[in-house]
Design an enzyme around this catalytic site. Structure first.
Site, PDB file in Angstrom:
ATOM      1  N   LYS A  63      19.165  43.875   7.058  1.00 52.66           N
ATOM      2  CA  LYS A  63      20.532  43.636   6.569  1.00 52.66           C
ATOM      3  C   LYS A  63      21.040  44.852   5.798  1.00 52.66           C
ATOM      4  O   LYS A  63      22.213  45.211   5.897  1.00 52.66           O
ATOM      5  CB  LYS A  63      20.573  42.386   5.671  1.00 52.66           C
TER       6      LYS A  63
ATOM      7  N   GLY B  91      28.802  28.826  13.190  1.00 55.41           N
ATOM      8  CA  GLY B  91      27.706  28.876  12.218  1.00 55.41           C
ATOM      9  C   GLY B  91      28.093  28.182  10.922  1.00 55.41           C
ATOM     10  O   GLY B  91      29.188  27.612  10.796  1.00 55.41           O
TER      11      GLY B  91
ATOM     12  N   LEU C  10      28.738  29.401   7.799  1.00 56.41           N
ATOM     13  CA  LEU C  10      29.896  29.994   7.132  1.00 56.41           C
ATOM     14  C   LEU C  10      31.091  30.063   8.075  1.00 56.41           C
ATOM     15  O   LEU C  10      32.228  29.784   7.683  1.00 56.41           O
ATOM     16  CB  LEU C  10      29.517  31.407   6.646  1.00 56.41           C
TER      17      LEU C  10
ATOM     18  N   TYR D  50      13.774  41.103   6.988  1.00 56.27           N
ATOM     19  CA  TYR D  50      15.162  40.602   7.039  1.00 56.27           C
ATOM     20  C   TYR D  50      16.051  41.420   6.099  1.00 56.27           C
ATOM     21  O   TYR D  50      17.110  41.919   6.495  1.00 56.27           O
ATOM     22  CB  TYR D  50      15.190  39.112   6.659  1.00 56.27           C
TER      23      TYR D  50
ATOM     24  N   ALA E 114      24.251  36.856  12.650  1.00 55.26           N
ATOM     25  CA  ALA E 114      23.094  37.540  12.065  1.00 55.26           C
ATOM     26  C   ALA E 114      21.818  36.931  12.605  1.00 55.26           C
ATOM     27  O   ALA E 114      21.807  35.780  13.050  1.00 55.26           O
ATOM     28  CB  ALA E 114      23.121  37.395  10.540  1.00 55.26           C
TER      29      ALA E 114
ATOM     30  N   THR F 175      23.231  40.230   2.017  1.00 60.87           N
ATOM     31  CA  THR F 175      22.407  39.243   1.329  1.00 60.87           C
ATOM     32  C   THR F 175      21.851  39.747  -0.001  1.00 60.87           C
ATOM     33  O   THR F 175      21.678  40.961  -0.184  1.00 60.87           O
ATOM     34  CB  THR F 175      21.231  38.855   2.258  1.00 60.87           C
ATOM     35  N   ASP F 176      21.535  38.807  -0.889  1.00 59.99           N
ATOM     36  CA  ASP F 176      20.819  39.135  -2.136  1.00 59.99           C
ATOM     37  C   ASP F 176      19.433  39.715  -1.832  1.00 59.99           C
ATOM     38  O   ASP F 176      18.844  40.378  -2.676  1.00 59.99           O
ATOM     39  CB  ASP F 176      20.685  37.871  -3.001  1.00 59.99           C
TER      40      ASP F 176
ATOM     41  N   ILE G 299      26.763  40.110  20.156  1.00 60.72           N
ATOM     42  CA  ILE G 299      27.045  41.402  19.521  1.00 60.72           C
ATOM     43  C   ILE G 299      26.091  42.512  19.968  1.00 60.72           C
ATOM     44  O   ILE G 299      26.371  43.687  19.753  1.00 60.72           O
ATOM     45  CB  ILE G 299      27.128  41.311  17.965  1.00 60.72           C
TER      46      ILE G 299
HETATM   47  N1  LIG Z   1      22.316  31.250   4.813  1.00 61.38           N
HETATM   48  C1  LIG Z   1      22.111  31.921   3.669  1.00 61.38           C
HETATM   49  O1  LIG Z   1      21.565  31.404   2.677  1.00 61.38           O
HETATM   50  C2  LIG Z   1      22.567  33.359   3.545  1.00 61.38           C
HETATM   51  C3  LIG Z   1      22.291  34.050   2.381  1.00 61.38           C
HETATM   52  C4  LIG Z   1      22.726  35.352   2.268  1.00 61.38           C
HETATM   53  C5  LIG Z   1      23.417  35.935   3.312  1.00 61.38           C
HETATM   54  N2  LIG Z   1      23.657  35.261   4.458  1.00 61.38           N
HETATM   55  C6  LIG Z   1      24.399  35.926   5.546  1.00 61.38           C
HETATM   56  O2  LIG Z   1      25.619  35.230   5.743  1.00 61.38           O
HETATM   57  C7  LIG Z   1      26.015  35.317   7.108  1.00 61.38           C
HETATM   58  C8  LIG Z   1      26.329  33.927   7.664  1.00 61.38           C
HETATM   59  O3  LIG Z   1      25.153  33.105   7.557  1.00 61.38           O
HETATM   60  P1  LIG Z   1      25.129  31.609   8.122  1.00 61.38           P
HETATM   61  O4  LIG Z   1      24.204  30.837   7.267  1.00 61.38           O
HETATM   62  O5  LIG Z   1      26.526  31.132   8.358  1.00 61.38           O
HETATM   63  O6  LIG Z   1      24.420  31.872   9.561  1.00 61.38           O
HETATM   64  P2  LIG Z   1      24.318  30.874  10.822  1.00 61.38           P
HETATM   65  O7  LIG Z   1      24.698  29.484  10.468  1.00 61.38           O
HETATM   66  O8  LIG Z   1      22.972  31.103  11.456  1.00 61.38           O
HETATM   67  O9  LIG Z   1      25.461  31.421  11.798  1.00 61.38           O
HETATM   68  C9  LIG Z   1      25.333  32.613  12.501  1.00 61.38           C
HETATM   69  C10 LIG Z   1      26.215  32.543  13.715  1.00 61.38           C
HETATM   70  O10 LIG Z   1      26.098  33.759  14.476  1.00 61.38           O
HETATM   71  C11 LIG Z   1      25.780  33.448  15.812  1.00 61.38           C
HETATM   72  N3  LIG Z   1      24.955  34.519  16.367  1.00 61.38           N
HETATM   73  C12 LIG Z   1      23.637  34.766  16.124  1.00 61.38           C
HETATM   74  N4  LIG Z   1      23.250  35.859  16.806  1.00 61.38           N
HETATM   75  C13 LIG Z   1      24.337  36.311  17.471  1.00 61.38           C
HETATM   76  C14 LIG Z   1      24.574  37.403  18.360  1.00 61.38           C
HETATM   77  N5  LIG Z   1      23.590  38.250  18.692  1.00 61.38           N
HETATM   78  N6  LIG Z   1      25.819  37.599  18.842  1.00 61.38           N
HETATM   79  C15 LIG Z   1      26.831  36.727  18.524  1.00 61.38           C
HETATM   80  N7  LIG Z   1      26.656  35.665  17.723  1.00 61.38           N
HETATM   81  C16 LIG Z   1      25.427  35.462  17.205  1.00 61.38           C
HETATM   82  C17 LIG Z   1      25.049  32.141  15.767  1.00 61.38           C
HETATM   83  O11 LIG Z   1      25.088  31.521  17.031  1.00 61.38           O
HETATM   84  P3  LIG Z   1      23.820  30.596  17.521  1.00 61.38           P
HETATM   85  O12 LIG Z   1      23.478  29.711  16.398  1.00 61.38           O
HETATM   86  O13 LIG Z   1      24.366  29.911  18.727  1.00 61.38           O
HETATM   87  O14 LIG Z   1      22.682  31.512  17.767  1.00 61.38           O
HETATM   88  C18 LIG Z   1      25.857  31.426  14.693  1.00 61.38           C
HETATM   89  O15 LIG Z   1      27.052  30.896  15.226  1.00 61.38           O
HETATM   90  C19 LIG Z   1      24.902  36.079   7.830  1.00 61.38           C
HETATM   91  O16 LIG Z   1      25.247  37.446   7.877  1.00 61.38           O
HETATM   92  C20 LIG Z   1      23.699  35.907   6.903  1.00 61.38           C
HETATM   93  O17 LIG Z   1      22.775  36.974   7.027  1.00 61.38           O
HETATM   94  C21 LIG Z   1      23.262  33.969   4.597  1.00 61.38           C
END
Ligand SMILES: NC(=O)c1ccc[n+]([C@@H]2O[C@H](COP(=O)([O-])OP(=O)(O)OC[C@H]3O[C@@H](n4cnc5c(N)ncnc54)[C@H](OP(=O)(O)O)[C@@H]3O)[C@@H](O)[C@H]2O)c1
Length: 287
Positions: A130, A10, A12, A126, A60, A101-102, A37
């Site tokens: 969270k 993903g 991060l 969402y 997530a 998240t915020d 998960i």
């Molecule tokens: N992006 C933002 O602006 C933001 C802001 C605040 C908080 N966050 C939090 O920060 C964290 C990381 O975000 P990110 O932007 O890195 O997310 P991301 O790019 O969507 O990465 C999430 C990863 O988790 C995997 N995944 C999804 N569902 C899953 C499951 N059921 N079991 C196992 N793996 C699974 C995805 O795989 P696939 O893609 O193959 O489905 C992907 O590799 C999350 O908790 C998110 O809620 C993000």
């Protein structure tokens, strides 16, 4: 210490894996092909096999607008899936690092940064899912880091969303599309690179708890977009708009700036200003 990283491909997760392995950490990256998960038996066998001292979960359901109708999908991953991981970590005696998240804050009641003790009041499904995930971890575990982040962008765009805001803006500008961006939601854009470096420092302290972790300063999404264009040398037609006119399906906080209070309390330096982090990101993507 052995680390298992869930969501390793993903946005991060990719940077985390690169940075931690680059520092010689014994880290195993797990993608959806290795671990789901929501499947507790699978999680159990994968994690028991690895016997990590720390699990980092970046997985997530993060489609904010879609979550309004796909409620059970959001809760399956962000609550039930997180409960699976927390229970397994707890039974193995290993620590868990998890991301929130915020959007757990409502942004109506404040105009100064939220600290970790401020009362959550999420405005969308969402954010509710969270926040429930946070509570589940606190209910089950003692050795956890819950890291609340905001406005994340990294060189691997969010897999869930298919883009990050910076790349979306640059793409729209290069296609010559007119751009409208909300000017009444204030946040702190945050770079995955900076988060990753700070997480590394935090893990070394073993000071468990809930942390806000964002770059410093704040801006509206419109101001964020203008800075992206300035740094990229682009000059698209861009107009500010309001949340009401934009009309997204999910409500969003008007103000969701986070204060990294607990991080400073743990003896770690604050992150740099978001404009400096963005300048680095834009310079790196030109390479
Ligand atoms: N992006 C933002 O602006 C933001 C802001 C605040 C908080 N966050 C939090 O920060 C964290 C990381 O975000 P990110 O932007 O890195 O997310 P991301 O790019 O969507 O990465 C999430 C990863 O988790 C995997 N995944 C999804 N569902 C899953 C499951 N059921 N079991 C196992 N793996 C699974 C995805 O795989 P696939 O893609 O193959 O489905 C992907 O590799 C999350 O908790 C998110 O809620 C993000």
């Amino acid at each position: 210490m052995k680390i298992a990283l869930i969501g390793a491909d993903g946005q991060l997760g990719t940077d985390l894996y690169k940075y931690f392995s680059g520092r010689g950490e014994d880290i195993t990256g797990l993608t959806l092909e290795d671990i789901e998960i929501c499947n507790k038996n699978l999680c159990n066998s994968v994690l028991l096999d690895l016997r990590p001292g720390l699990v980092i979960n970046t997985a997530a359901y993060n489609l904010v607008d879609e979550a309004e109708t796909e409620v059970s999908n959001a809760f399956d991953v962000n609550v039930a899936g997180v409960k699976n991981i927390a229970e397994i970590c707890s039974s193995m005696g290993c620590a868990l690092m998890h991301f929130s998240t915020d959007f757990i804050f409502g942004g109506y009641e404040k105009t100064t940064p939220y600290n970790e003790d401020d009362c959550p009041s999420p405005l969308n499904i969402y954010g509710i899912s969270k926040l429930a995930g946070e509570y589940v971890i606190r209910y089950i575990m003692k050795k956890y880091y819950i890291i609340r982040i905001c406005g994340l962008y990294g060189h691997t765009s969010s897999l869930g969303k298919g883009y990050n805001f910076v790349e979306l803006m640059i793409k729209m500008a290069s296609e010559g599309r007119p751009i409208k961006v909300v000017n009444d939601q204030v946040l702190t854009p945050t770079s995955t690179k900076d988060i990753t470096e700070k997480l590394y420092e935090l893990i070394k302290t073993e000071k468990y708890g809930t942390y806000h972790m964002t770059n410093t300063g704040s801006c509206s999404w419109y101001e964020f977009a203008c800075e992206i264009f300035k740094l990229s040398g682009l000059n698209p037609q861009i107009n500010p708009t309001t949340t009401e006119d934009f009309g997204a399906k999910a409500k969003r906080p008007f103000y969701s700036v986070l204060d990294n209070h607990n991080l400073r309390q743990a003896g770690l330096k604050d992150l740099r200003h978001w404009k400096n982090a963005l300048a680095d990101y834009i310079a790196e993507r030109k390479k």
